[in-house]
Write a protein that holds these residues in place. Sequence first.
Motif, PDB file in Angstrom:
ATOM      1  N   MET A   1       0.850  -1.184   0.000  1.00 31.60           N
ATOM      2  CA  MET A   1       0.000   0.000   0.000  1.00 31.60           C
ATOM      3  C   MET A   1       0.893   1.244   0.000  1.00 31.60           C
ATOM      4  SD  MET A   1      -2.955   1.123   2.732  1.00 31.60           S
ATOM      5  CE  MET A   1      -3.596  -0.553   2.736  1.00 31.60           C
ATOM      6  N   VAL A   3       1.236   4.472   0.986  1.00 34.63           N
ATOM      7  CA  VAL A   3       0.686   5.485   1.887  1.00 34.63           C
ATOM      8  C   VAL A   3       1.829   6.324   2.441  1.00 34.63           C
ATOM      9  CG1 VAL A   3      -0.625   5.898   3.997  1.00 34.63           C
ATOM     10  CG2 VAL A   3      -1.249   3.996   2.495  1.00 34.63           C
ATOM     11  N   ARG A   9      -2.941   7.916   0.334  1.00 35.91           N
ATOM     12  CA  ARG A   9      -2.599   6.793  -0.537  1.00 35.91           C
ATOM     13  C   ARG A   9      -2.248   7.308  -1.930  1.00 35.91           C
ATOM     14  NH1 ARG A   9      -6.679   1.853  -0.580  1.00 35.91           N
ATOM     15  NH2 ARG A   9      -6.039   1.996   1.610  1.00 35.91           N
ATOM     16  N   HIS A  10      -1.158   6.778  -2.494  1.00 38.76           N
ATOM     17  CA  HIS A  10      -0.694   7.200  -3.809  1.00 38.76           C
ATOM     18  C   HIS A  10      -0.700   6.031  -4.777  1.00 38.76           C
ATOM     19  CE1 HIS A  10       0.735  11.166  -2.443  1.00 38.76           C
ATOM     20  NE2 HIS A  10       1.010  10.539  -1.314  1.00 38.76           N
TER      21      HIS A  10
END
Length: 259
Positions: A1, A3, A9-10
């Motif tokens: 993830m 983040v 979040r990207h």
Amino acid sequence: MLVDAAGVRHAPAGPEPRIVCLVPSITELLCDLGLAERLVGRTGFCIHPWETVRTIPKVGGTKDVKLDAVRALAPTHAIVNVDENTRGTADALAAFVPHVVVTHPCGPLDNLPLYRLLGAIFDRETEAEALCAALLREHDALAARDWPARDVLYLIWREPWMTVAPDTYIARTLALVGWRTLPRPAADRYPEVALAEVAGAVDRVLLSSEPYHFKERHIAEVSAVLPDAAVELIDGEMTSWYGSRAIAGLRYLGERAGG
């Protein structure tokens, strides 16, 4: 993830990101990840590696970012840091930069998720894992040694004298070799300190090369107040810069502490 330190979040950036980096140590990290060609803007303090970054446009300093200059570069990503940049700058960037990546390493091992976050966003996972392996080698080499505990005063400013609190990246780095920063505890992350108040309590005084550039003449000045302490200059980039420089920084610290 993917983040960041702000909990955002990207997604992966795609093949042609345009990055403005407002954090000197992370500008160097991006170059070491093979992303120099994707950097379109930097601060005036982003000076490593010089031959690579000197042609990248400057957009002010870490605390006084020229927002119009950033806007003109049309970045897809801006990289900021909780300690280096202001919240106001980050909020202003978010109004016109699609992706603002917030970073906040608080100790040496926080470099591992930093490498991996940027590696994953910008498609440099292999390079990021190589840096992770190198950092862990240096970290484990320090952790394997039995370092004697020493009370140290790490000075970052003069007039007024300022130091670092135990919850900072610098202090946690120094702790790897048994160097415990004074004062303990500290209400501020970078508190003012009266040298006379730590007389007799400090084993070693470290005069950092940044943000205040201490020089040889300052050794005598501090020694006059703290005659029982060993007073010496130290390379602040090696103790305070996270990112890829932390790998060499841990090796440097071990050599200094073991000498």
